[in-house]
Design a protein around this motif. Structure first.
Motif, PDB file in Angstrom:
ATOM      1  N   LEU A   1       0.829  -1.201   0.000  1.00 43.95           N
ATOM      2  CA  LEU A   1       0.000   0.000   0.000  1.00 43.95           C
ATOM      3  C   LEU A   1       0.864   1.252   0.000  1.00 43.95           C
ATOM      4  O   LEU A   1       0.591   2.218  -0.716  1.00 43.95           O
ATOM      5  CB  LEU A   1      -0.933  -0.002   1.211  1.00 43.95           C
ATOM      6  CG  LEU A   1      -2.124  -0.965   1.150  1.00 43.95           C
ATOM      7  CD1 LEU A   1      -2.840  -0.997   2.488  1.00 43.95           C
ATOM      8  CD2 LEU A   1      -3.089  -0.561   0.043  1.00 43.95           C
ATOM      9  N   MET A   2       1.935   1.250   0.796  1.00 41.40           N
ATOM     10  CA  MET A   2       2.833   2.397   0.861  1.00 41.40           C
ATOM     11  C   MET A   2       3.577   2.598  -0.454  1.00 41.40           C
ATOM     12  O   MET A   2       3.927   3.726  -0.808  1.00 41.40           O
ATOM     13  CB  MET A   2       3.825   2.218   2.018  1.00 41.40           C
ATOM     14  CG  MET A   2       3.184   2.244   3.389  1.00 41.40           C
ATOM     15  SD  MET A   2       4.369   1.945   4.720  1.00 41.40           S
ATOM     16  CE  MET A   2       5.409   3.396   4.574  1.00 41.40           C
ATOM     17  N   ALA A   3       3.809   1.497  -1.190  1.00 41.47           N
ATOM     18  CA  ALA A   3       4.507   1.581  -2.475  1.00 41.47           C
ATOM     19  C   ALA A   3       3.561   1.921  -3.622  1.00 41.47           C
ATOM     20  O   ALA A   3       3.999   2.050  -4.767  1.00 41.47           O
ATOM     21  CB  ALA A   3       5.230   0.270  -2.773  1.00 41.47           C
ATOM     22  N   GLY A   4       2.261   2.053  -3.331  1.00 43.20           N
ATOM     23  CA  GLY A   4       1.303   2.433  -4.358  1.00 43.20           C
ATOM     24  C   GLY A   4       0.625   1.277  -5.062  1.00 43.20           C
ATOM     25  O   GLY A   4      -0.142   1.497  -6.000  1.00 43.20           O
ATOM     26  N   HIS A   5       0.878   0.050  -4.637  1.00 38.10           N
ATOM     27  CA  HIS A   5       0.230  -1.122  -5.249  1.00 38.10           C
ATOM     28  C   HIS A   5      -1.073  -1.385  -4.498  1.00 38.10           C
ATOM     29  O   HIS A   5      -1.146  -2.257  -3.621  1.00 38.10           O
ATOM     30  CB  HIS A   5       1.159  -2.339  -5.203  1.00 38.10           C
ATOM     31  CG  HIS A   5       2.395  -2.173  -6.021  1.00 38.10           C
ATOM     32  ND1 HIS A   5       2.449  -2.477  -7.366  1.00 38.10           N
ATOM     33  CD2 HIS A   5       3.628  -1.714  -5.700  1.00 38.10           C
ATOM     34  CE1 HIS A   5       3.654  -2.230  -7.835  1.00 38.10           C
ATOM     35  NE2 HIS A   5       4.388  -1.759  -6.840  1.00 38.10           N
ATOM     36  N   LEU A   6      -2.097  -0.632  -4.843  1.00 34.88           N
ATOM     37  CA  LEU A   6      -3.328  -0.635  -4.062  1.00 34.88           C
ATOM     38  C   LEU A   6      -4.074  -1.959  -4.147  1.00 34.88           C
ATOM     39  O   LEU A   6      -4.585  -2.458  -3.136  1.00 34.88           O
ATOM     40  CB  LEU A   6      -4.231   0.511  -4.525  1.00 34.88           C
ATOM     41  CG  LEU A   6      -3.612   1.914  -4.423  1.00 34.88           C
ATOM     42  CD1 LEU A   6      -4.617   2.961  -4.866  1.00 34.88           C
ATOM     43  CD2 LEU A   6      -3.138   2.197  -3.007  1.00 34.88           C
ATOM     44  N   ILE A   7      -4.164  -2.547  -5.346  1.00 31.97           N
ATOM     45  CA  ILE A   7      -4.902  -3.799  -5.492  1.00 31.97           C
ATOM     46  C   ILE A   7      -4.236  -4.920  -4.701  1.00 31.97           C
ATOM     47  O   ILE A   7      -4.895  -5.653  -3.952  1.00 31.97           O
ATOM     48  CB  ILE A   7      -5.042  -4.180  -6.975  1.00 31.97           C
ATOM     49  CG1 ILE A   7      -5.919  -3.157  -7.704  1.00 31.97           C
ATOM     50  CG2 ILE A   7      -5.630  -5.587  -7.117  1.00 31.97           C
ATOM     51  CD1 ILE A   7      -6.083  -3.416  -9.176  1.00 31.97           C
ATOM     52  N   SER A   8      -2.921  -5.049  -4.847  1.00 29.25           N
ATOM     53  CA  SER A   8      -2.201  -6.092  -4.113  1.00 29.25           C
ATOM     54  C   SER A   8      -2.273  -5.850  -2.616  1.00 29.25           C
ATOM     55  O   SER A   8      -2.480  -6.782  -1.827  1.00 29.25           O
ATOM     56  CB  SER A   8      -0.740  -6.141  -4.564  1.00 29.25           C
ATOM     57  OG  SER A   8      -0.643  -6.547  -5.906  1.00 29.25           O
ATOM     58  N   GLY A   9      -2.088  -4.595  -2.205  1.00 30.63           N
ATOM     59  CA  GLY A   9      -2.130  -4.286  -0.779  1.00 30.63           C
ATOM     60  C   GLY A   9      -3.481  -4.586  -0.167  1.00 30.63           C
ATOM     61  O   GLY A   9      -3.566  -5.183   0.915  1.00 30.63           O
ATOM     62  N   LEU A  10      -4.560  -4.191  -0.862  1.00 31.93           N
ATOM     63  CA  LEU A  10      -5.900  -4.438  -0.325  1.00 31.93           C
ATOM     64  C   LEU A  10      -6.241  -5.920  -0.323  1.00 31.93           C
ATOM     65  O   LEU A  10      -6.874  -6.421   0.614  1.00 31.93           O
ATOM     66  CB  LEU A  10      -6.933  -3.663  -1.151  1.00 31.93           C
ATOM     67  CG  LEU A  10      -6.903  -2.131  -0.989  1.00 31.93           C
ATOM     68  CD1 LEU A  10      -7.892  -1.481  -1.952  1.00 31.93           C
ATOM     69  CD2 LEU A  10      -7.221  -1.732   0.446  1.00 31.93           C
ATOM     70  N   SER A  11      -5.838  -6.647  -1.366  1.00 32.66           N
ATOM     71  CA  SER A  11      -6.156  -8.078  -1.419  1.00 32.66           C
ATOM     72  C   SER A  11      -5.388  -8.847  -0.343  1.00 32.66           C
ATOM     73  O   SER A  11      -5.944  -9.745   0.301  1.00 32.66           O
ATOM     74  CB  SER A  11      -5.838  -8.640  -2.803  1.00 32.66           C
ATOM     75  OG  SER A  11      -4.462  -8.498  -3.105  1.00 32.66           O
ATOM     76  N   LYS A  12      -4.120  -8.497  -0.122  1.00 33.59           N
ATOM     77  CA  LYS A  12      -3.359  -9.146   0.947  1.00 33.59           C
ATOM     78  C   LYS A  12      -3.911  -8.771   2.315  1.00 33.59           C
ATOM     79  O   LYS A  12      -3.961  -9.605   3.230  1.00 33.59           O
ATOM     80  CB  LYS A  12      -1.883  -8.762   0.849  1.00 33.59           C
ATOM     81  CG  LYS A  12      -1.158  -9.375  -0.335  1.00 33.59           C
ATOM     82  CD  LYS A  12       0.290  -8.942  -0.385  1.00 33.59           C
ATOM     83  CE  LYS A  12       0.997  -9.551  -1.591  1.00 33.59           C
ATOM     84  NZ  LYS A  12       2.417  -9.099  -1.679  1.00 33.59           N
ATOM     85  N   GLY A  13      -4.327  -7.508   2.458  1.00 32.13           N
ATOM     86  CA  GLY A  13      -4.932  -7.094   3.718  1.00 32.13           C
ATOM     87  C   GLY A  13      -6.229  -7.846   3.986  1.00 32.13           C
ATOM     88  O   GLY A  13      -6.504  -8.243   5.125  1.00 32.13           O
TER      89      GLY A  13
END
Length: 253
Positions: free
Chosen positions: A220-232
């Protein structure tokens, strides 16, 4: 022309394999994309694009010829940071000119097929001891160390067993935490253990998705919103499954 096409195809295969090994073993999304880009640059493909999600990798090369794009599906994920580190080492050797494309692919393929560094009995013992150590870290009593070790080991064995019987990740974690709760209640009710809450907390820690939460925040901090949200979301569901299993046991008390 044919040689150039074949060379571009080989670059894509090396980059996809490197990305696959990293993503399957706990690498962050931005690290996977950066590694693939660096490998492509090292082999002269300076115009590359990659799109990485927890379940797939899309990689393309652009140039004077029509762009070439390939997709790789990622269906299984585990945690083996040793493999992630080794891919980084291979990437650095590629960047310094230490590997040809063929050598790089063979090295990555060997790494991908490598079995787990630690056998399951070793992992089981480590998880059991870690459970006892977590109990002490959370200010539990030394008298509860052995119950936490047994409950944590039982939970870790259970999640592995249920994963084989029912390949549904969250269901296996729910059942494993339920087993931990039953063992903790048994130890306390028979007088072997004293602090039910500390034993449960220490025992479930090997199941907690710590790396997944960390990677979600970093993506999420690196700007990869889809990956960050799916992992979250995956981390949240895992935590929910663990909590639900323990809550089900406690509700019977």
């Amino acid at each position: 022309m044919e040689n150039q096409t074949s060379y571009a195809y080989d670059i894509i295969q090396v980059c996809l394999l490197a990305g696959k090994v990293m993503l399957q073993n706990g690498g962050e999304t931005y690290r996977v994309e950066d590694t693939m880009t660096r490998i492509a640059d090292a082999y002269g493909a300076t115009h590359s694009n990659s799109y990485v999600t927890p379940t797939g990798i899309i990689f393309s090369l652009e140039g004077p010829e029509p762009s070439k794009t390939q997709l790789m599906r990622i269906s299984e994920r585990t945690t083996d940071l040793d493999k992630v580190t080794k891919v980084n080492s291979i990437s650095r050797r590629i960047s310094s000119g230490g590997f040809s494309i063929k050598e790089a692919y063979e090295e990555l393929d060997r790494l991908d097929k490598m079995t787990e560094r630690y056998t399951f009995p070793k992992q089981l013992v480590a998880a059991a001891i870690a459970s006892g150590c977590f109990l002490i870290m959370f200010q539990g009593e030394w008298g509860d160390f052995l119950p936490a070790v047994l409950a944590g080991g039982g939970g870790f064995y259970s999640v592995s067993l249920f994963n084989r019987l029912v390949p549904i990740k969250f269901f296996a974690e729910f059942l494993a935490s339920f087993v931990i709760g039953l063992l903790a209640v048994f130890f306390v009710s028979t007088g072997i253990g004293g602090q039910l809450d500390r034993i449960i907390i220490g025992s479930v820690m090997p199941l907690v998705p710590g790396l997944l939460i960390t990677n979600a925040v970093r993506d999420l901090m690196a700007g990869h919103l889809i990956s960050g949200l799916s992992k979250g979301a995956e981390a949240f569901l895992t935590a929910f499954a663990i909590g639900a299993g323990i809550a089900l046991v406690v509700s019977f008390l």
